[in-house]
Design an enzyme around this catalytic site. Structure first.
Site, PDB file in Angstrom:
ATOM      1  N   SER A  57       0.830  -1.205   0.000  1.00  0.00           N
ATOM      2  CA  SER A  57       0.000   0.000   0.000  1.00  0.00           C
ATOM      3  C   SER A  57       0.859   1.247   0.000  1.00  0.00           C
ATOM      4  CB  SER A  57      -0.877   0.025   1.258  1.00  0.00           C
ATOM      5  OG  SER A  57      -1.482   1.289   1.403  1.00  0.00           O
ATOM      6  N   MET A  58       0.411   2.270  -0.680  1.00  0.00           N
ATOM      7  CA  MET A  58       0.956   3.615  -0.449  1.00  0.00           C
ATOM      8  C   MET A  58      -0.121   4.488   0.197  1.00  0.00           C
ATOM      9  SD  MET A  58       2.758   6.578  -2.725  1.00  0.00           S
ATOM     10  CE  MET A  58       1.503   6.953  -3.916  1.00  0.00           C
ATOM     11  N   ARG A  59      -1.216   4.741  -0.537  1.00  0.00           N
ATOM     12  CA  ARG A  59      -2.261   5.643  -0.061  1.00  0.00           C
ATOM     13  C   ARG A  59      -2.822   5.233   1.304  1.00  0.00           C
ATOM     14  NH1 ARG A  59      -1.590   6.199  -5.123  1.00  0.00           N
ATOM     15  NH2 ARG A  59      -1.325   3.974  -4.948  1.00  0.00           N
ATOM     16  N   THR A  60      -3.212   3.988   1.433  1.00  0.00           N
ATOM     17  CA  THR A  60      -3.894   3.560   2.659  1.00  0.00           C
ATOM     18  C   THR A  60      -2.968   3.695   3.855  1.00  0.00           C
ATOM     19  OG1 THR A  60      -5.205   2.080   1.311  1.00  0.00           O
ATOM     20  CG2 THR A  60      -5.223   1.663   3.689  1.00  0.00           C
ATOM     21  N   ARG A 108      -5.675  -4.350   6.204  1.00  0.00           N
ATOM     22  CA  ARG A 108      -5.773  -4.668   4.776  1.00  0.00           C
ATOM     23  C   ARG A 108      -5.392  -6.135   4.630  1.00  0.00           C
ATOM     24  NH1 ARG A 108      -3.413  -1.415  -0.356  1.00  0.00           N
ATOM     25  NH2 ARG A 108      -5.417  -0.408   0.015  1.00  0.00           N
ATOM     26  N   HIS A 135     -13.638  -2.348  -0.559  1.00  0.00           N
ATOM     27  CA  HIS A 135     -12.695  -1.272  -0.233  1.00  0.00           C
ATOM     28  C   HIS A 135     -13.499  -0.039   0.195  1.00  0.00           C
ATOM     29  CE1 HIS A 135      -9.035   0.849  -0.018  1.00  0.00           C
ATOM     30  NE2 HIS A 135      -8.675   0.918  -1.282  1.00  0.00           N
ATOM     31  N   GLN A 138     -12.078   3.657   0.370  1.00  0.00           N
ATOM     32  CA  GLN A 138     -11.849   4.233  -0.951  1.00  0.00           C
ATOM     33  C   GLN A 138     -13.122   4.912  -1.463  1.00  0.00           C
ATOM     34  OE1 GLN A 138      -8.879   4.182  -2.974  1.00  0.00           O
ATOM     35  NE2 GLN A 138     -10.146   5.752  -3.946  1.00  0.00           N
ATOM     36  N   ASN A 166     -13.222  -5.583  -5.958  1.00  0.00           N
ATOM     37  CA  ASN A 166     -13.505  -5.045  -4.620  1.00  0.00           C
ATOM     38  C   ASN A 166     -14.015  -3.591  -4.646  1.00  0.00           C
ATOM     39  OD1 ASN A 166     -10.929  -4.251  -5.475  1.00  0.00           O
ATOM     40  ND2 ASN A 166      -9.850  -5.084  -3.691  1.00  0.00           N
ATOM     41  N   ASP A 227     -10.001   1.174 -12.605  1.00  0.00           N
ATOM     42  CA  ASP A 227      -9.099   0.538 -11.621  1.00  0.00           C
ATOM     43  C   ASP A 227      -8.268  -0.493 -12.388  1.00  0.00           C
ATOM     44  OD1 ASP A 227      -7.863  -0.451  -9.331  1.00  0.00           O
ATOM     45  OD2 ASP A 227      -9.627  -1.520  -8.586  1.00  0.00           O
ATOM     46  N   SER A 231      -5.956  -7.151  -9.752  1.00  0.00           N
ATOM     47  CA  SER A 231      -5.805  -6.632  -8.395  1.00  0.00           C
ATOM     48  C   SER A 231      -4.677  -7.348  -7.664  1.00  0.00           C
ATOM     49  CB  SER A 231      -7.117  -6.837  -7.630  1.00  0.00           C
ATOM     50  OG  SER A 231      -8.075  -5.898  -8.046  1.00  0.00           O
ATOM     51  N   MET A 232      -4.354  -6.830  -6.474  1.00  0.00           N
ATOM     52  CA  MET A 232      -3.341  -7.489  -5.637  1.00  0.00           C
ATOM     53  C   MET A 232      -3.801  -8.923  -5.362  1.00  0.00           C
ATOM     54  SD  MET A 232      -2.371  -4.401  -3.014  1.00  0.00           S
ATOM     55  CE  MET A 232      -3.967  -3.585  -2.933  1.00  0.00           C
ATOM     56  N   CYS A 267      -8.857   4.867  -8.431  1.00  0.00           N
ATOM     57  CA  CYS A 267      -8.449   4.775  -7.020  1.00  0.00           C
ATOM     58  C   CYS A 267      -6.927   4.777  -6.868  1.00  0.00           C
ATOM     59  CB  CYS A 267      -9.064   3.535  -6.392  1.00  0.00           C
ATOM     60  SG  CYS A 267      -8.676   2.022  -7.278  1.00  0.00           S
ATOM     61  N   LEU A 268      -6.196   4.481  -7.952  1.00  0.00           N
ATOM     62  CA  LEU A 268      -4.734   4.395  -7.949  1.00  0.00           C
ATOM     63  C   LEU A 268      -4.272   3.253  -7.026  1.00  0.00           C
ATOM     64  CD1 LEU A 268      -3.720   8.198  -7.779  1.00  0.00           C
ATOM     65  CD2 LEU A 268      -4.103   6.802  -9.828  1.00  0.00           C
ATOM     66  N   ARG A 295      -8.613  10.378   0.643  1.00  0.00           N
ATOM     67  CA  ARG A 295      -8.538   9.166   1.471  1.00  0.00           C
ATOM     68  C   ARG A 295      -8.307   9.566   2.926  1.00  0.00           C
ATOM     69  NH1 ARG A 295      -7.158   4.250  -0.472  1.00  0.00           N
ATOM     70  NH2 ARG A 295      -7.596   3.659   1.675  1.00  0.00           N
TER      71      ARG A 295
END
Ligand code: CP
Ligand code: NVA
Length: 309
Positions: A57-60, A108, A135, A138, A166, A227, A231-232, A267-268, A295
């Site tokens: 994660s970066m943002r979260t 997460r 999510h 988000q 998600n 998006d 996904s991850m 959402c990046l 966020r």
């Protein structure tokens, strides 16, 4: 418990419209305060938050950690190698131990059941920072951004293009609380979870469309949203998905079909040249960075709500 008094923030649809709007109003207020440079509102003073990350994660990570700090608290980052929830230790044990050190837990995780178990066994509030299923933080930030740019979510047309993942599930759960027009255009076989679509439709609040035709879907959109296609946890499928998702890239032509009032949101992190072109993400009507900033403000308000402010 009443929907306004739930311990945890796990799904948007756990809350009623009044509570969701109240949280968003508080986000606007606290954002204005923080943006003014004011640093004397410290409701989280003397409080700690444990942040469990089973995924990158970066943002979260940064928005939760900075946001909790700016309101007076201290946040502890626990990365994928630290806790190994469910592997090194059972989730119910993690929940009970962290509840004894902390006032709130953010997590997460991969399996959605993990966050449900964590919340069940924690005595402190648990905030969902993304699971394979949804999510919610988000989409709270996204709606805050829509309110700032359009005035309100109610009555708008939000068109999501890509994988029924998600992020889509949280949009659908938002659509079961606040009335708007939500369209998800995805390739055949990549539709969102049927039960969640059904739940959103049953709520009878919003117009919900699931389609395989992106060009038709975007007509008259207020927001075109995209998006990543993988996904991850799905990165090994990325090459296959790139083939299947041809025609679902948000490019200049698709934005033209949407019309001149459409904002672009994502959402990046974004894979430029894959699900969205560089041109679209850099265009003046792209609001991906205000969206990312929000966020922090949306989550601050979620935490204030859960901690009783
Ligand atoms: N949008 C989002 O959740 O970003 P991160 O994965 O960087 O936290
Ligand atoms: N659907 C993406 C969202 C990333 C913020 C993922 O789960 O990887």
């Amino acid at each position: 418990r009443a929907k306004s008094e739930l311990k945890d923030f796990l799904h948007i649809s756990d809350f009623d419209k009044a509570t969701i709007l109240k949280i968003l109003e508080q986000a606007v207020e606290v954002k204005a305060l923080l943006k003014s440079g004011e640093r004397t509102y410290l409701p989280f003073k003397g409080k700690t938050m444990a942040m469990i990350f089973a995924k990158p994660s970066m943002r979260t990570r940064v928005s939760f950690e900075s946001g909790f700090f700016l309101l007076g608290g201290h946040a502890i980052y626990l990365g994928p190698d630290d806790i190994q929830m469910g592997k090194r230790e059972e989730t119910r044990d993690v929940a009970r131990v962290l509840s004894r050190y902390n006032d709130i837990i953010m997590a997460r995780v991969f399996a959605h059941q993990d966050i449900l178990d964590l919340a069940k066994h924690a005595s402190v509030p648990v905030v969902n920072g993304l699971t394979d299923y949804n999510h919610p933080c988000q989409i709270m930030a996204d709606v805050l951004t829509i309110i700032e740019h359009i005035g309100q979510l109610e009555g708008t047309k939000v068109v999501y293009i890509g994988d029924g993942n998600n992020v889509v599930h949280s949009w659908l759960l938002m659509a079961s609380v606040i009335p708007f027009h939500f369209v998800c255009a995805c390739p055949k076989g990549f539709e969102p979870d049927e039960k969640t679509v059904e739940k959103a439709r049953q709520a009878g609040i919003s117009k919900i469309e699931i389609t395989n035709d992106p060009k038709e879907a975007v007509r008259g959109a207020d927001v075109v949203y995209s998006d990543v296609w993988a996904s991850m946890g799905q990165k090994e499928e990325a090459a296959h998905r790139r083939k299947v998702f041809q025609g679902f890239q948000v490019d200049g032509n698709l934005m033209k079909s949407a019309g001149s009032k459409a904002y672009f949101m994502h959402c990046l992190p974004a894979e430029r040249g894959v699900e969205v072109t560089d041109e679209v993400i850099e265009a003046p009507n792209s609001i991906v960075f205000p969206q990312a900033e929000n966020r922090m403000h949306a989550q601050n308000a979620i935490m204030l709500h859960l901690l009783g402010y």
